[in-house]
Design a protein around this motif. Structure first.
Motif, PDB file in Angstrom:
ATOM      1  N   ARG A 197      37.865  36.472  29.318  1.00  0.00           N
ATOM      2  CA  ARG A 197      37.320  36.393  27.963  1.00  0.00           C
ATOM      3  C   ARG A 197      38.404  36.378  26.899  1.00  0.00           C
ATOM      4  N   SER A 198      39.640  36.692  27.298  1.00  0.00           N
ATOM      5  CA  SER A 198      40.729  36.764  26.316  1.00  0.00           C
ATOM      6  C   SER A 198      42.064  36.561  27.017  1.00  0.00           C
ATOM      7  N   GLN A 199      43.077  36.274  26.226  1.00  0.00           N
ATOM      8  CA  GLN A 199      44.431  36.153  26.763  1.00  0.00           C
ATOM      9  C   GLN A 199      44.886  37.488  27.339  1.00  0.00           C
ATOM     10  N   GLU A 200      44.495  38.575  26.676  1.00  0.00           N
ATOM     11  CA  GLU A 200      44.867  39.909  27.153  1.00  0.00           C
ATOM     12  C   GLU A 200      44.314  40.168  28.553  1.00  0.00           C
ATOM     13  N   GLU A 201      43.045  39.804  28.783  1.00  0.00           N
ATOM     14  CA  GLU A 201      42.470  39.951  30.125  1.00  0.00           C
ATOM     15  C   GLU A 201      43.234  39.110  31.137  1.00  0.00           C
ATOM     16  N   LYS A 202      43.555  37.876  30.763  1.00  0.00           N
ATOM     17  CA  LYS A 202      44.264  36.984  31.688  1.00  0.00           C
ATOM     18  C   LYS A 202      45.637  37.536  32.050  1.00  0.00           C
ATOM     19  N   ASP A 203      46.287  38.168  31.102  1.00  0.00           N
ATOM     20  CA  ASP A 203      47.638  38.684  31.325  1.00  0.00           C
ATOM     21  C   ASP A 203      47.666  39.972  32.138  1.00  0.00           C
ATOM     22  N   SER A 204      46.507  40.531  32.435  1.00  0.00           N
ATOM     23  CA  SER A 204      46.417  41.772  33.190  1.00  0.00           C
ATOM     24  C   SER A 204      46.073  41.459  34.644  1.00  0.00           C
ATOM     25  N   ILE A 205      46.958  41.789  35.558  1.00  0.00           N
ATOM     26  CA  ILE A 205      46.726  41.522  36.978  1.00  0.00           C
ATOM     27  C   ILE A 205      45.801  42.585  37.557  1.00  0.00           C
ATOM     28  N   LEU A 206      44.796  42.139  38.273  1.00  0.00           N
ATOM     29  CA  LEU A 206      43.850  43.059  38.905  1.00  0.00           C
ATOM     30  C   LEU A 206      44.502  43.683  40.136  1.00  0.00           C
ATOM     31  N   ILE A 207      44.649  44.990  40.103  1.00  0.00           N
ATOM     32  CA  ILE A 207      45.219  45.737  41.229  1.00  0.00           C
ATOM     33  C   ILE A 207      44.201  46.787  41.650  1.00  0.00           C
ATOM     34  N   LYS A 208      43.888  46.804  42.927  1.00  0.00           N
ATOM     35  CA  LYS A 208      42.970  47.797  43.470  1.00  0.00           C
ATOM     36  C   LYS A 208      43.733  48.704  44.426  1.00  0.00           C
ATOM     37  N   ASP A 209      43.465  49.981  44.341  1.00  0.00           N
ATOM     38  CA  ASP A 209      44.019  50.952  45.276  1.00  0.00           C
ATOM     39  C   ASP A 209      42.965  51.183  46.354  1.00  0.00           C
ATOM     40  N   VAL A 210      43.277  50.743  47.560  1.00  0.00           N
ATOM     41  CA  VAL A 210      42.335  50.855  48.675  1.00  0.00           C
ATOM     42  C   VAL A 210      42.946  51.806  49.695  1.00  0.00           C
ATOM     43  N   ASN A 211      42.440  53.017  49.720  1.00  0.00           N
ATOM     44  CA  ASN A 211      42.928  54.052  50.643  1.00  0.00           C
ATOM     45  C   ASN A 211      44.435  54.256  50.538  1.00  0.00           C
ATOM     46  N   GLY A 212      44.951  54.146  49.322  1.00  0.00           N
ATOM     47  CA  GLY A 212      46.380  54.367  49.121  1.00  0.00           C
ATOM     48  C   GLY A 212      47.238  53.118  49.213  1.00  0.00           C
ATOM     49  N   ILE A 213      46.637  51.993  49.515  1.00  0.00           N
ATOM     50  CA  ILE A 213      47.361  50.718  49.543  1.00  0.00           C
ATOM     51  C   ILE A 213      46.995  49.962  48.272  1.00  0.00           C
ATOM     52  N   LYS A 214      48.003  49.609  47.491  1.00  0.00           N
ATOM     53  CA  LYS A 214      47.750  48.855  46.267  1.00  0.00           C
ATOM     54  C   LYS A 214      47.801  47.361  46.581  1.00  0.00           C
ATOM     55  N   ILE A 215      46.717  46.669  46.193  1.00  0.00           N
ATOM     56  CA  ILE A 215      46.587  45.242  46.459  1.00  0.00           C
ATOM     57  C   ILE A 215      46.380  44.522  45.134  1.00  0.00           C
ATOM     58  N   ALA A 216      47.196  43.507  44.881  1.00  0.00           N
ATOM     59  CA  ALA A 216      47.034  42.670  43.696  1.00  0.00           C
ATOM     60  C   ALA A 216      46.177  41.467  44.064  1.00  0.00           C
ATOM     61  N   PHE A 217      45.268  41.099  43.181  1.00  0.00           N
ATOM     62  CA  PHE A 217      44.383  39.962  43.406  1.00  0.00           C
ATOM     63  C   PHE A 217      44.634  38.909  42.340  1.00  0.00           C
ATOM     64  N   LEU A 218      44.882  37.690  42.808  1.00  0.00           N
ATOM     65  CA  LEU A 218      45.099  36.547  41.932  1.00  0.00           C
ATOM     66  C   LEU A 218      44.098  35.466  42.321  1.00  0.00           C
ATOM     67  N   CYS A 219      43.708  34.641  41.374  1.00  0.00           N
ATOM     68  CA  CYS A 219      42.735  33.601  41.658  1.00  0.00           C
ATOM     69  C   CYS A 219      43.038  32.394  40.776  1.00  0.00           C
ATOM     70  N   TYR A 220      43.066  31.230  41.389  1.00  0.00           N
ATOM     71  CA  TYR A 220      43.359  29.987  40.678  1.00  0.00           C
ATOM     72  C   TYR A 220      42.400  28.898  41.135  1.00  0.00           C
ATOM     73  N   THR A 221      42.314  27.834  40.354  1.00  0.00           N
ATOM     74  CA  THR A 221      41.527  26.675  40.742  1.00  0.00           C
ATOM     75  C   THR A 221      42.276  25.397  40.423  1.00  0.00           C
ATOM     76  N   TYR A 222      41.920  24.350  41.136  1.00  0.00           N
ATOM     77  CA  TYR A 222      42.542  23.038  40.903  1.00  0.00           C
ATOM     78  C   TYR A 222      41.929  22.336  39.694  1.00  0.00           C
ATOM     79  N   GLY A 223      40.716  22.720  39.307  1.00  0.00           N
ATOM     80  CA  GLY A 223      40.063  22.040  38.197  1.00  0.00           C
ATOM     81  C   GLY A 223      38.657  22.551  37.986  1.00  0.00           C
ATOM     82  N   THR A 224      37.971  21.937  37.041  1.00  0.00           N
ATOM     83  CA  THR A 224      36.625  22.365  36.664  1.00  0.00           C
ATOM     84  C   THR A 224      35.641  21.188  36.676  1.00  0.00           C
ATOM     85  N   ASN A 225      35.786  20.324  37.660  1.00  0.00           N
ATOM     86  CA  ASN A 225      34.879  19.178  37.838  1.00  0.00           C
ATOM     87  C   ASN A 225      34.773  18.301  36.593  1.00  0.00           C
TER      88      ASN A 225
END
Length: 171
Positions: A131-159
């Motif tokens: 919804r904003s540039q600020e949201e986009k600039d924040s990488i989603l990191i989840k702590d799963v049982n003490g393991i930190k995992i970063a999640f990134l998502c991209y697409t080739y296009g929007t049809n």
């Protein structure tokens, strides 16, 4: 002199990852109950629910929008689904959805924003659309049982649906 070596115990996580969550016209028609005037997609997931709900983290790719309002539900080529689908995905145990894909803008920028708002209401984490540039600039990191995992998502296009000018951050 003795040397004390401290070891950290191994950590194991159970991650469930499913592919495209989408809703073609026949799907939302089958999920509709004319008596209650409600949608119920839970039966679509009965064979995988135990795998998803038992995972420490469960991830899926959302290939539809939840535009809400007065916009008609639609399948291919521009997907807009009842929010009941998101509710049932949440009830199944999905923790995180990737949202950047060729259907991200199927219902325009407003549909993209409403989709994220609906996921937030359900407590489903998401990345890929913003919804904003600020949201986009924040990488989603989840702590799963003490393991930190970063999640990134991209697409080739929007049809061929253009990303709105001035809102290039949204996908």
């Amino acid at each position: 002199q003795s040397l004390t070596v401290q070891t950290t115990p191994d950590i194991t996580i159970n991650m469930a990852v499913i592919g495209d969550i989408m809703c073609h016209g026949p799907n939302f028609k089958d999920a509709y109950n004319a008596n209650t005037k409600q949608y119920d997609f839970s039966t679509f997931f009965t064979q995988i629910k135990s795998y998803i709900s038992e995972a420490d983290i469960a991830i899926g790719n959302l290939e539809t929008t939840f535009a809400g309002g007065k916009r008609a539900y639609s399948g291919y080529p521009t997907f807009n689904s009842p929010v009941a689908l998101a509710e049932d995905v949440s009830d199944m145990g999905i923790d995180l959805l990737t949202t950047a894909n060729n259907h991200s803008l199927d219902t325009g920028y407003d549909g993209l924003v409403n989709t994220l708002n609906e996921l937030d209401k359900l407590g489903i984490s998401h990345t890929g659309t913003f919804r904003s540039q600020e949201e986009k600039d924040s990488i989603l990191i989840k702590d799963v049982n003490g393991i930190k995992i970063a999640f990134l998502c991209y697409t080739y296009g929007t049809n061929g649906i253009p990303v709105p000018s001035g809102k290039e951050y949204c996908v």
